[in-house]
Design an enzyme around this catalytic site. Structure first.
Site, PDB file in Angstrom:
ATOM      1  N   ASP A   1      53.582  16.888  -1.505  1.00  8.60           N
ATOM      2  CA  ASP A   1      53.213  16.739  -2.911  1.00  8.60           C
ATOM      3  C   ASP A   1      54.073  17.611  -3.827  1.00  8.60           C
ATOM      4  O   ASP A   1      54.510  17.170  -4.880  1.00  8.60           O
ATOM      5  CB  ASP A   1      51.727  17.056  -3.104  1.00  8.60           C
ATOM      6  CG  ASP A   1      51.243  18.122  -2.139  1.00  8.60           C
ATOM      7  OD1 ASP A   1      52.098  18.868  -1.630  1.00  8.60           O
ATOM      8  OD2 ASP A   1      50.035  18.229  -1.901  1.00  8.60           O
TER       9      ASP A   1
ATOM     10  N   ASP B   1      43.467   6.666   7.651  1.00 10.76           N
ATOM     11  CA  ASP B   1      44.447   6.921   8.708  1.00 10.76           C
ATOM     12  C   ASP B   1      43.768   7.134  10.053  1.00 10.76           C
ATOM     13  O   ASP B   1      44.438   7.196  11.073  1.00 10.76           O
ATOM     14  CB  ASP B   1      45.329   8.124   8.349  1.00 10.76           C
ATOM     15  CG  ASP B   1      46.647   7.687   7.727  1.00 10.76           C
ATOM     16  OD1 ASP B   1      46.852   6.459   7.591  1.00 10.76           O
ATOM     17  OD2 ASP B   1      47.468   8.551   7.399  1.00 10.76           O
TER      18      ASP B   1
END
Ligand SMILES: *[C@@H]1O[C@H](CO)[C@@H](O)[C@H](O)[C@H]1NC(C)=O
Ligand SMILES: CC(=O)N[C@H]1CO[C@H](CO)[C@@H](O)[C@@H]1O
Length: 728
Positions: free
Chosen positions: A442, A136
């Site tokens: 998550d 990223d």
């Protein structure tokens, strides 16, 4: 059907534990009876302090009940990898491993490729192993490092397999094995591979220092052409490179063996698009990999967590491929471990109790949460499949590449999957892949998988599967916990509240287990109250607890002593030290009074529509002496963070109260004054004792890790102010 591939041992709550639970409940009940029946009357001293304390105790009791859900039904797992090989060696599914990195300065490329090399070297058929790196940071430095790693892997992988090397991250291996291996024949290869590794690291580090990849290197690989002149980390098209194509039988290592596929991906970034952080990166990887290797099992790991155990893939498959129970298991979560934990773990970085008690406890209630790293998922369940009894999994390789497609066509097709606009009007981020809109994506992803009927499994092998680097300053630890507790509390306040979404879908014990983490943040209020008000009242001479001679003292003493004895025993059982436990208690107090407080306030601000967090928290310090002090187990303050101001103020306030309160007792020359205040004296004394490192940092240390003097002055001022106001 043969013997099972894994075994589960149930640690049923023992009679002693049940007795402890019952006696605690009785003790807590008596405490409440006392609190309710002895409230100071209207106009009497300490009425409000009393009621507040009652509230704090109610909260602690409710929270305590929630934490018990992680204890009463623990299970421990064991796998049989030999049975797996016997039965399925030739039918093993293909595995896609995702490594995520975001910033080449915080996450140095050398660290990233060590993680990549460690997973490429898994003990698994290489043609079925596919490693994807999501960058990223969109950095050509990281790409360059990965390119170097792809060359080095041709030497490293055969070396690992030949000598059964562990761990398979070269950096970890060479630092743990400084001497050549015993046999002369191995020594030669050892030295030559070590030299190759060192040369590679030197090249990467030289390039990192320069800050750009040199012209010569750029000429070597056409992949660098994708970094156009105007591209920057926040604005660039998708960059995708297949560095090793594992499907091509001509691509082999130095020993002529096949290699795992290795792919570099920097998804498209545009300033006007929201990128959804790591969840966005993971979803892009899920799609890109589906068009290439399409592994039925997806493992993801953070770039700072290398694989310390080359058989983890096989461990995970023992659960997923088990004929009897595997069909309901969606993911296998491994615990996090760290390689630089000091003996008494001053910041309690190592989640000792979490990985040995609490997660096995959640596992017994239906499965642990997904914690974002070191987890093996089934692709279909991660992409939204609901559980149904009838569905039978077929383990087969289903590569989605088209036969007549050229490599360029393939790349173009895959790049489309990682574009900014791909997810528009789709279920990605909602029902498919990782969920968006929460800092701990998550956890809600795992929760919703469980709510679709799946189970998960927690597996903690003796030799740890994944090892990372723990933060080494107090500031980093507190900031990290602020982020976690903020995200977790946000879940509680959102439509994903485990009690709502889990109702009727997962066990009540598991809902409570989730809540015990989601409710970290609100603990701040009761804790702050408990470490401030009784101490101030002690200074003033207002009694809030029963007299030392009163029978009502017994439940208070019983609850406190047995709770802390239990937690000490539990900590020692998990392999900790007494000093480590004490440090752990200190960190709990620090986290609750700072990280959780900020997380709580930020969440409330969000609820009331001030979306931006108003608290700016300082970043990490990087200093050479820092790691030395860390190894000596000295607390690192060093920055003038608002978090430290709170810690220092609480420490000073208790010190003043203790000294002042004792002074008053001595001056009055009457021991009867002390009798109603003795519990407050003890409480205040414990708070002072636990804060010893803070006083050291404030007054007795000269090194750079001491508390800045600005904090000292402010803390003394605020603490004095609070003491004086309370006396008025
Ligand atoms: C990591 O692996 C090495 C080598 O097998 C082993 O000695 C070490 O104990 C492992 N570390 C942990 C924390 O399990
Ligand atoms: C005590 C300890 O093991 N410290 C290590 C922590 O990790 C850093 C970076 O890997 C090492 O440099 C330290 O020696």
């Amino acid at each position: 059907m043969g013997q099972p591939l894994f075994e589960t041992k149930q640690e049923k709550s023992r009679p002693a534990y049940r007795l402890y639970l019952l006696s605690m409940i009785a003790g807590i009940f008596l405490v409440f009876v006392y609190r309710a029946s002895h409230v100071p009357g209207e106009g009497e001293d300490g009425r409000w302090a009393w009621i507040g304390l009652f509230g704090a105790e109610l909260w602690f009791s409710v929270y305590w009940v929630f934490t018990q859900s992680r204890r009463w039904n623990r299970v421990y797992r064991q796998t049989f990898k030999d049975r797996l090989s016997q039965r399925y060696e030739n039918e093993l599914p293909s595995i896609d491993v995702f490594v995520c990195t975001a910033d080449p300065t915080i996450e140095p490329p050398t660290m990233v490729i060590n993680t990549v090399l460690s997973v490429m070297a898994y003990d698994y058929p290489p043609e079925k192993l596919n490693v994807y790196l999501s960058d990223d940071g969109g950095s050509d430095l990281t790409f360059y490092a990965l390119l170097e790693a792809s060359h080095f892997s041709k030497y490293w992988l055969p070396f690992c397999k030949k000598f059964k090397v562990e761990p398979r991250s070269p950096a970890a291996y060479f630092s743990a094995t400084p001497e050549p291996l015993v046999h002369a024949s191995q020594a030669k290869e050892f030295l030559s591979i070590k030299k190759l590794y060192k040369e590679m690291v030197d090249r990467i580090e030289t390039t990192s220092v320069l800050g750009k990849v040199s012209e010569e290197i750029i000429k070597e690989h056409q992949g660098f052409l994708e970094w156009g002149s105007g591209s920057n980390p926040r604005n660039h098209p998708t960059i995708l490179q297949i560095l090793i194509d594992g499907r091509d039988p001509n691509v082999v290592d130095m020993e002529g063996q096949r290699l795992p596929t290795l792919v570099y991906l920097a998804r498209e970034k545009r300033p006007h698009h929201h990128h959804n952080f790591k969840a966005g990166a993971m979803n892009a990887l899920i799609r890109v990999s589906s068009g290439l290797s399409n592994g039925q099992v997806i493992m993801n790991v953070d770039c700072d967590m290398f694989s310390n155990n080359s058989s983890s893939v096989r461990d995970a498959l023992c659960f997923l491929m088990d004929e009897e129970n595997g069909h309901q298991i969606s993911f296998v979560q491994f615990p996090q471990a760290f390689n630089n934990i000091t003996k008494n773990d001053i910041y309690c970085n190592y989640p000792r109790v979490i990985s040995q008690i609490e997660f096995p406890g959640l596992d017994g209630e239906g499965g642990p949460m997904y914690i974002g790293s070191g987890c093996f998922h089934r692709r279909d369940t991660l992409c939204g499949r609901k559980y149904s009894k009838e569905h039978i999994i077929e383990w087969k390789i289903q590569d989605n590449r088209k036969v007549d497609e050229s490599i360029d066509e393939l790349k173009e097709r895959l790049k489309g999957f990682a574009s900014c606009t791909y997810e528009e009007n789709t279920e990605w981020g909602k029902e498919m892949g990782l969920k968006y809109g929460c800092p701990v994506e998550d956890v809600i992803t795992g929760l919703s998988i469980q709510c679709r009927g799946w189970k998960s499994v927690f597996f903690s092998p003796e030799r740890k599967a994944f090892i990372g680097v723990a933060p080494t300053t107090l500031d980093q630890v507190l900031v990290q916990h602020k982020r976690w507790s903020e995200g977790d509390f946000q879940i509680f306040l959102s439509k994903y509240n485990p009690l709502l979404v889990g109702h009727g879908k997962i066990k009540v014990g598991l809902q409570m287990g989730y809540c015990s983490y989601c409710l970290w943040a609100p603990n701040c209020l009761a804790t702050l109250y408990y470490v401030v008000i009784p101490s101030l009242c002690f200074l003033k001479g207002t009694a809030l607890f029963p007299k030392i001679s009163s029978p009502w003292l017994i439940p208070f003493a019983y609850v406190a002593i047995s709770k802390y004895t239990y937690s000490l025993l539990e900590f020692l059982w998990c392999g900790g030290t007494v000093q480590g436990w004490w440090n752990n208690q200190r960190m709990w107090m620090f986290k609750r009074t700072t990280s959780y407080l900020f997380a709580f306030i930020d969440n409330l601000l969000k609820v009331f529509g001030f979306s931006k967090s108003t608290f700016v928290i300082t970043t990490k310090v990087a200093d050479q002496d820092v790691s030395q002090r860390y190894e000596q187990e000295m607390m690192e303050f060093g920055t003038s963070s608002p978090l430290f101001l709170i810690l220092a103020t609480i420490a000073m306030l208790n010190l003043f109260s203790l000294v002042g309160g004792v002074w008053v007792v001595i001056m009055s020359l009457q021991t009867t004054v002390m009798a109603p205040l003795s519990l407050q004296f003890v409480l205040c004394g414990i708070v002072v004792a636990i804060n010893l490192p803070v006083y050291q940092g404030l007054f007795f240390r000269m090194d750079k890790g001491r508390m800045p003097s600005s904090i000292m002055f402010k803390a003394v001022f605020f603490a004095l102010f609070a003491c004086i106001v309370s006396l008025l």
